[in-house]
Design an enzyme around this catalytic site. Structure first.
Site, PDB file in Angstrom:
ATOM      1  N   GLU A 186      -6.449 -23.845 -27.197  1.00 19.25           N
ATOM      2  CA  GLU A 186      -7.317 -24.006 -26.022  1.00 19.25           C
ATOM      3  C   GLU A 186      -8.190 -25.264 -26.134  1.00 19.25           C
ATOM      4  O   GLU A 186      -9.393 -25.240 -25.864  1.00 19.25           O
ATOM      5  CB  GLU A 186      -8.203 -22.768 -25.836  1.00 19.25           C
ATOM      6  CG  GLU A 186      -7.433 -21.508 -25.493  1.00 19.25           C
ATOM      7  CD  GLU A 186      -8.325 -20.315 -25.194  1.00 19.25           C
ATOM      8  OE1 GLU A 186      -7.923 -19.467 -24.386  1.00 19.25           O
ATOM      9  OE2 GLU A 186      -9.434 -20.241 -25.768  1.00 19.25           O
ATOM     10  N   GLU A 263      -1.796 -16.037 -23.382  1.00 19.58           N
ATOM     11  CA  GLU A 263      -2.796 -14.993 -23.613  1.00 19.58           C
ATOM     12  C   GLU A 263      -3.081 -14.309 -22.282  1.00 19.58           C
ATOM     13  O   GLU A 263      -3.812 -14.841 -21.450  1.00 19.58           O
ATOM     14  CB  GLU A 263      -4.106 -15.556 -24.187  1.00 19.58           C
ATOM     15  CG  GLU A 263      -4.025 -16.043 -25.616  1.00 19.58           C
ATOM     16  CD  GLU A 263      -5.401 -16.438 -26.165  1.00 19.58           C
ATOM     17  OE1 GLU A 263      -6.436 -16.048 -25.553  1.00 19.58           O
ATOM     18  OE2 GLU A 263      -5.446 -17.140 -27.186  1.00 19.58           O
TER      19      GLU A 263
END
Length: 783
Positions: A186, A263
């Protein structure tokens, strides 16, 4: 070509043929990102992955949890690798026992599943420092997640090489089951340095992952902040998301790329002092079905969360919000390994999307049953003050990292002169929970979550011994505050008779987290109490999993037969700690509780179910009771209306200095809706970039939901797009709805950016607004 070269080429070709034959014999295959889909051996393959974290699951339970994921309909297991777990001391690596990640991956393959590996170096995961090792913090000017810091990059390369030694042989091209390896994690939420990301990619490749498909993950709002050639892109988002909107921009930028939600957040994590987090089955399953209907690969984060044993639970910031020990996550498989309603909903959904000849296996039998034991009274006590090691000394307070301590508590001591009257002790920055004692008598505490820095001291007519015991919770695992040194950061100031004296010449006593397990404590069978360790033995003739109920205790950690169960804190929401049966033995079991406060009741109990109870405190609400902000003499710097379309909304203002900002929502997109909601708020500086919110603090919010969900106003600047500010759901109030934020210092701003909630719901989406700024605090008037 001469004979020597001919022979050399012949030998090379023979070696390659032998190598290829060996790989084929071992079942070597190929996996890659193809055009519009992933490909396994040249054929389209849809990833149905379940995220598990091997350190959060006792090793004895690993295989059962893997089998549960397969019985839920998964074909792949996704894992993080935690740098700070495997290198707790610099250059000392441990991949054995509970840390044997290669054995975990082999268990995944044994059960007919593929594996996705996410080695970091940064992982987030609500894990201490996001997986980065604490010893990096011994470098005073440390920078992380950048190629500009030689210490960071050197440690990263050595760590990744060790990971490669463990797992590179298990790539699918070598006959293993690892189909993809992630580069960083991320990164778009942190920065836009394409050169750094390329450097990490190259390190991963050179560490042995030279054949496997690499990938990166980001959010739909930031995936385009940097470029990373040769690496597949994926997106992360939460339950209830609008799937088409999440991938809309990604499809435009990457029209031929396979789509994957790397995710898909099945629930959320709990934070100390905040409500227990849950996410509904209906909202969750709808977006999962949308992905299956569109042929989008996914990974459930988490499929099973488990427990952040020991010191490993992290924290978010801003504001500082430590994560609880339980990582149940409201996941489909609960903390104890039991299937939930979500599990069966997923299983029932996925059976409709199986490939020809594929089936979902039966649910495995539990490896352990839930039990409860008799209550236990901890009679033995070892005081912190009686078990201090040899101190370090320094003119100023020093954080524990510079004393070569990773986790635990640290005691700061010095003698202060008589004051003659009451005085104020000011600690500039204590990480994380400071208890103040005079001559070993408890005076009060300072809690970092509440931004507490001052404590009033009573008058004393002679010199006294000042002790400041700092007990730590997790290091920040997300955002710029990740450089989170523990103990006292900055000065300690005594304010007396109008004078401010910076206290100097300190003794510092390191109390490492494993002190109790090393059995070097002086226990006494005594009624004495205070900060220290409480010990007893319990006889058990029936082994099973249980929850240890710490209701009535204050704050600390628990060890059972040397196993650290993690942090507890009476503010909730969790009042229990999960105790796996594999930590127990038949006969006598030692239990040690470290508590930072005096205890009259030393009893602990055991239960088959977790206990949730939150003790409300001033951190939960930002309301001034019978007062409301008075804007009658203040002109808004911006007014306007937002459309109901998703995505960030921007408005500019004339560049000017301010310290306080106020957002006043006048109505909702739905005229009948009295509630307001907002995912994120950013202030734009004069350079056009978002202002760092580390010093921000909510001054006022007329309404916020803090009972049924964690939707307080400080969620506006927590950099978590799926967690929102929402006005109270139980006590609905009409518009306007107002939030006032103190930026912590004067900043020259040029605009604001607002992000509406990103799920399918439109509840509370703001239409018309006003925006006020001020260099001084806004005034309030009676309602």
């Amino acid at each position: 070509m001469n004979l020597k070269k001919t022979v050399t080429l012949l030998l090379v070709n023979i070696f390659l043929c032998i190598q290829v034959s060996a790989q084929q014999a071992a079942g070597a295959q190929d996996f890659r990102a193809g055009k519009g889909h992933f490909e396994l051996n040249g054929k389209p393959f849809l990833i149905r992955a379940a995220e598990l974290h091997y350190p959060r699951i006792p090793k004895k339970y690993w295989e059962e949890r893997i089998q549960l994921c397969k019985a839920m309909g998964m074909n792949t297991i996704c894992i993080y690798i935690f740098w700070n777990l495997h290198e707790q001391k610099e250059n000392q690596y441990d991949f054995t026992g509970q840390n044997d990640v290669a054995e975990f991956v082999r268990l995944v393959q044994k059960n007919g599943m593929f594996c996705i590996v996410r080695p970091g170096p940064y992982v987030c995961a609500e894990w201490d420092m996001g997986g980065l090792p604490w010893w990096l913090l011994k470098k005073k000017d440390l920078q992380v997640r950048t190629g500009k810091d030689a210490v960071y990059m050197s440690g990263l390369k050595k760590y990744m090489k060790k990971v490669g030694e463990q797992l590179a042989p298990l790539q699918i091209q070598h006959g293993g089951n690892i189909i993809m390896v992630q580069v960083e994690n991320e990164y778009g939420t942190w920065g836009d340095d394409s050169q750094y990301m390329a450097a990490v990619r190259d390190v991963v490749r050179s560490s042995g992952f030279d054949k496997v498909q690499l990938f990166r993950c980001d959010w739909s709002s930031n995936f385009d902040r940097y470029q990373l050639p040769g690496v597949a892109g994926t997106l992360n988002f939460g339950a209830g998301s609008n799937i088409d909107e999440q991938f809309k921009k990604f499809r435009q930028v990457n029209p031929d790329a396979p789509l994957m939600c790397s995710e898909y957040w099945t629930g959320w994590f709990d934070q100390w002092g905040r409500p227990h987090e849950t996410r509904g089955v209906d909202t969750f399953i709808g977006s999962l079905k949308d992905m299956m209907d569109r042929g989008i690969s996914f990974s459930l984060y988490m499929a099973h969360g488990g427990t952040s044993f020991g010191q490993w639970a992290g924290a978010n910031a801003p504001p500082y919000a430590p994560t609880v020990t339980s990582y149940d996550y409201d996941a489909p498989i609960d903390e104890t390994g039991k299937p939930t309603d979500k599990f069966f909903a997923i299983r029932n959904l996925l059976k409709n999307y199986l490939n020809p000849g594929e089936s979902i296996p039966e649910i495995p039998k539990p490896v352990s049953e839930m039990v409860a034991f008799q209550d236990l009274n901890l009679k033995n006590f070892a005081s912190v003050f009686d078990n201090l090691p040899k101190p370090a000394t320094d003119e100023d307070p020093v954080t524990m990292e510079f004393l070569n301590q990773g986790w635990g508590s640290i005691l700061y001591r010095k003698t202060i002169p008589a004051t003659g009257k009451k005085s104020v002790l000011h600690i500039e920055d204590a990480h994380d929970y400071a208890l103040v004692f005079l001559d070993k008598k408890y005076i009060g505490k300072l809690d970092r979550r509440l931004n507490e820095k001052n404590i009033e001291l009573p008058s004393f007519s002679k010199p006294v011994q000042l002790d400041i015991l700092v007990e730590t919770t997790g290091r920040v695992n997300y955002g710029q505050a990740i450089i989170d040194r523990k103990g006292i950061n900055g000065n300690v100031i005594l304010e007396n008779n109008g004078k401010k004296d910076i206290l100097k010449n300190w003794k510092m006593y390191a109390l490492p987290v494993n002190l109790a397990a090393e059995n070097g404590l002086k226990y006494k069978n005594s009624q004495a109490s205070g900060p220290g360790w409480y010990q007893a033995h319990i006889n058990i003739n029936r082994i099973g999993d249980t929850f240890m109920n710490l209701t009535g205790w204050t704050k600390g950690m628990v060890w059972v037969n040397g196993h650290n169960l993690g942090h507890y804190w009476n503010i909730g929401p969790t009042q229990t700690l999960f105790l796996p049966g594999t930590f127990l033995k038949e006969g006598s079991n030692e239990i040690v509780v470290y508590d930072v406060m005096a205890k009259d009741n030393r009893t602990i109990s055991f239960t088959e179910k977790p206990v949730y109870e939150i003790i409300a405190d001033s951190s939960l609400l930002h309301n001034r009771g019978g007062e409301q902000p008075d804007f009658r003499n203040v002109q808004p710097v911006a007014t306007g209306s937002f459309t109901g379309e998703p995505g960030w909304k921007s408005t500019s203002v004339k560049p000017q200095n301010t310290r306080y900002i106020a957002l006043v929502a006048l109505n909702a997109q739905d005229s009948k809706d009295t509630s307001a909601s907002l995912a994120e708020l950013e202030v734009t500086g004069e350079d056009g970039k978002a202002v760092d919110p580390q010093k921000w603090k909510v001054v006022y919010a007329d309404s916020e939901e803090v009972i049924t969900a964690n939707n307080s106003a400080d969620k506006l600047f927590d950099h978590q797009e799926s967690v929102i500010w929402q006005t109270s759901l139980s006590k609905q109030t009409p518009y306007p709805h107002t939030v006032i934020i103190d930026l912590g210092e004067e900043v020259k701003i040029s605009g604001i950016r607002l992000l509406p909630r990103i799920d399918k719901s439109r509840k509370g989406m703001i239409r018309d607004f006003k925006f006020y700024i001020s260099r001084k605090p806004f005034t309030f008037s009676k309602k």
